[in-house]
Design a protein around this motif. Sequence first.
Motif, short mmCIF file in Angstrom:
data_model
loop_
_atom_site.label_atom_id
_atom_site.label_comp_id
_atom_site.label_asym_id
_atom_site.label_seq_id
_atom_site.Cartn_x
_atom_site.Cartn_y
_atom_site.Cartn_z
N LEU A 140 0.81 -1.21 0.00
CA LEU A 140 0.00 0.00 0.00
C LEU A 140 0.85 1.26 0.00
CD1 LEU A 140 -2.80 -0.95 2.54
CD2 LEU A 140 -2.97 -0.90 0.05
N GLY A 141 2.12 1.14 0.40
CA GLY A 141 2.99 2.31 0.39
C GLY A 141 3.55 2.68 1.75
N VAL A 142 3.22 1.91 2.78
CA VAL A 142 3.81 2.16 4.10
C VAL A 142 5.25 1.70 4.06
CG1 VAL A 142 3.66 1.70 6.57
CG2 VAL A 142 1.57 1.84 5.21
N VAL A 169 -11.39 -2.34 3.55
CA VAL A 169 -11.28 -0.97 4.02
C VAL A 169 -10.56 -0.10 3.00
CG1 VAL A 169 -10.31 0.52 5.80
CG2 VAL A 169 -11.36 -1.65 6.44
N VAL A 170 -9.47 -0.62 2.45
CA VAL A 170 -8.73 0.13 1.43
C VAL A 170 -9.59 0.33 0.19
CG1 VAL A 170 -6.70 0.08 -0.07
CG2 VAL A 170 -6.52 -0.70 2.30
N LYS A 171 -10.36 -0.66 -0.18
CA LYS A 171 -11.25 -0.52 -1.33
C LYS A 171 -12.31 0.55 -1.05
CE LYS A 171 -14.36 -3.17 -4.32
NZ LYS A 171 -14.98 -4.51 -4.56
N ALA A 172 -12.80 0.61 0.17
CA ALA A 172 -13.79 1.64 0.53
C ALA A 172 -13.18 3.03 0.46
CB ALA A 172 -14.35 1.37 1.93
N LEU A 173 -11.93 3.18 0.89
CA LEU A 173 -11.25 4.48 0.81
C LEU A 173 -11.08 4.91 -0.64
CD1 LEU A 173 -8.48 4.09 3.55
CD2 LEU A 173 -10.62 5.37 3.71
N ARG A 180 -4.70 7.02 -4.59
CA ARG A 180 -3.89 5.88 -4.17
C ARG A 180 -2.63 6.33 -3.42
NH1 ARG A 180 -4.01 0.73 -5.58
NH2 ARG A 180 -5.54 1.16 -7.23
N GLN A 181 -2.01 7.41 -3.91
CA GLN A 181 -0.78 7.88 -3.25
C GLN A 181 -1.05 8.48 -1.88
OE1 GLN A 181 -1.94 8.96 -6.15
NE2 GLN A 181 -1.93 11.21 -6.30
N ASP A 182 -2.32 8.77 -1.57
CA ASP A 182 -2.66 9.33 -0.25
C ASP A 182 -3.04 8.25 0.76
OD1 ASP A 182 -2.25 11.96 -1.00
OD2 ASP A 182 -4.28 12.21 -1.76
N ILE A 183 -3.18 7.00 0.32
CA ILE A 183 -3.54 5.92 1.24
C ILE A 183 -2.52 5.79 2.37
CG2 ILE A 183 -3.85 3.42 1.46
CD1 ILE A 183 -6.22 4.72 0.19
N PRO A 184 -1.20 5.79 2.10
CA PRO A 184 -0.24 5.70 3.22
C PRO A 184 -0.39 6.84 4.22
CG PRO A 184 0.86 5.29 1.13
CD PRO A 184 -0.52 5.77 0.80
N ARG A 185 -0.68 8.03 3.71
CA ARG A 185 -0.86 9.18 4.60
C ARG A 185 -2.07 8.98 5.50
NH1 ARG A 185 -1.99 15.46 2.69
NH2 ARG A 185 -2.22 16.34 4.78
N VAL A 186 -3.16 8.48 4.93
CA VAL A 186 -4.36 8.24 5.72
C VAL A 186 -4.09 7.18 6.78
CG1 VAL A 186 -6.72 7.36 5.63
CG2 VAL A 186 -5.92 8.94 3.87
N ARG A 218 -17.67 15.06 -4.02
CA ARG A 218 -16.30 15.13 -4.54
C ARG A 218 -15.30 15.61 -3.49
NH1 ARG A 218 -18.99 19.60 -6.49
NH2 ARG A 218 -18.11 21.62 -5.88
N ASP A 219 -15.80 16.21 -2.39
CA ASP A 219 -14.91 16.71 -1.35
C ASP A 219 -14.67 15.71 -0.23
OD1 ASP A 219 -14.31 19.38 -2.28
OD2 ASP A 219 -16.41 19.88 -1.89
N ILE A 220 -15.37 14.58 -0.26
CA ILE A 220 -15.17 13.58 0.80
C ILE A 220 -13.75 13.03 0.76
CG2 ILE A 220 -15.85 11.28 1.57
CD1 ILE A 220 -17.79 13.37 2.43
N GLY A 221 -13.22 12.77 -0.44
CA GLY A 221 -11.86 12.24 -0.55
C GLY A 221 -10.83 13.15 0.08
N PRO A 222 -10.78 14.45 -0.29
CA PRO A 222 -9.85 15.36 0.39
C PRO A 222 -10.09 15.47 1.89
CG PRO A 222 -10.63 16.31 -1.67
CD PRO A 222 -11.43 15.07 -1.45
N MET A 223 -11.36 15.40 2.32
CA MET A 223 -11.64 15.45 3.74
C MET A 223 -11.03 14.26 4.46
SD MET A 223 -15.63 16.74 3.75
CE MET A 223 -15.83 16.42 5.51
N VAL A 224 -11.16 13.08 3.87
CA VAL A 224 -10.58 11.88 4.47
C VAL A 224 -9.06 11.99 4.52
CG1 VAL A 224 -10.29 9.38 4.19
CG2 VAL A 224 -12.52 10.42 3.80
#
Length: 495
Positions: A140-142, A169-173, A180-186, A218-224
């Motif tokens: 995932l990028g960790v 969970v990752v699929k839901a995100l 995808r590049q923000d998954i490690p940050r989340v 469309r703003d839910i992704g940046p909020m997460v």
Amino acid sequence: MLPLARALRSLGSAGATRDGVLPARLLLSYFSSRPASSSSSSAPPEYEMPSVTWGVIQGRKERLVSRVLALDFLRSAGVSDPSGELEAVELPSSLDVLQERLDFLLRLGLSTDDLSNYPLLLACSLRKNIIPVLSYLEKLGVTRARLAAFVRAYPACLHASVAVDLAPVVKALRGLDVDRQDIPRVLDRYPDILGLKPDGTISTSVAYLVGIVGVAPRDIGPMVTHFPFFLGMRVGTTIKPLCDYITSLGLPMRILARILEKRPYILGYDLEETVKPNVEAMLSFGIRKEVLPLVIAHYPPILGLPVKAKLAAQQYFFNLKLQIDPDGFAHAVEKLPQLVSLNQNVILKPVEFLRARGISNEDVAQMVVRCPQILLQRIELMKNSVYFFKSEMKRPISELVEYPEYFTYSLESRIKPRYMRVASKGIRCSLDWFLNCSDQRFEERMRGDFIDGDTPGPLFTMGGKLQMPGSQLVSDDDDEDTDDEVLYRRTVMLW
């Protein structure tokens, strides 16, 4: 074939230990020999399950003896179990297997104190739990350097199944438009998100914010990405009561939605311990109740700051250094709520600049109360504006006292060109008349045969569009917007 799969298959049944567990030296060499990044792998690693988990089947007495030996071994290695969590789980009968797990976790970067805080990590199988989960996190990028910190923050992840628990969970995100590049940050900010259910708390939180509050999908992704914690908040006990209380103060729901899109961390403010006491503190310092919605819209973080202490300190400073009484201070905060967090040295610089230009302390105090935005101006820009005012416009300094908003306009883009137009027509007018209007209104005034009277401008916009870091300049020429849209458009420039 992937490196770990080749290692497992080459080992075979002959290379396995009596308990059917991969030797520790091969497990450790796998993590120490792999490259720092495994992002180039296109498929998840393959794993072979052992045929027998603990080796020899034991009777009840043998299991009790093995458990005592295992716990004594862990204590001798520096791992304690103060809450007795290991008493309720199955431990390997072979001390060699336990040693392999301990060595692997220590090699990963965990300490014996970490294992003592969560001893259940030693109940996780290397082949069935630990290695698959760590490999998936790397995919995932960790980064490998962050794996120990991640496990330390959320050790329960090593009990999870990649296919059943983590991957959904990752699929839901990704379905919420998290890049995808923000998954490690989340994951790094909120590791516990891997323990949430996509069809449980996550879906209900998002559904309420989108369907009821009005947050744009469309703003839910940046909020997460910026504040993933709201996905784990319960709607009924956390999100809804906070939203209901803020809107009960008079802030329209649509404006609240726009605020949450920009500042989702507002959802993390505790309603009873932080938000309500802050509102009561603002009222006690003289801020009018009917102005509270504008104060919150202009500066949403005020709901989560230690407002009472900040207001008390700033009120004393304004009275001591600026000779502004509590009522004047309250009016200034209503117009510029950021004053509660503004550094006192920053406040003094424009005040001293004005005093150095021959303006009395009383007049400076009047200017600050009328237009506190001047406290945010850069001294270099104020010098240029004063020079043009005195050398080109040749107006008395008293006009600046009456209209301090002059300093908040751009000299090059508004003051100079508009003054040249006014001077070319021989019009004698106030600063307010030719500065405090839109471009369209100014053109209408230039085409007119008479000077119409000044009308009071809307609250918080006098002095023009105050540009602050991260602000967005918006047009005020559209007269067909709704009241809520106009309110938001006039407040977003201060964010």
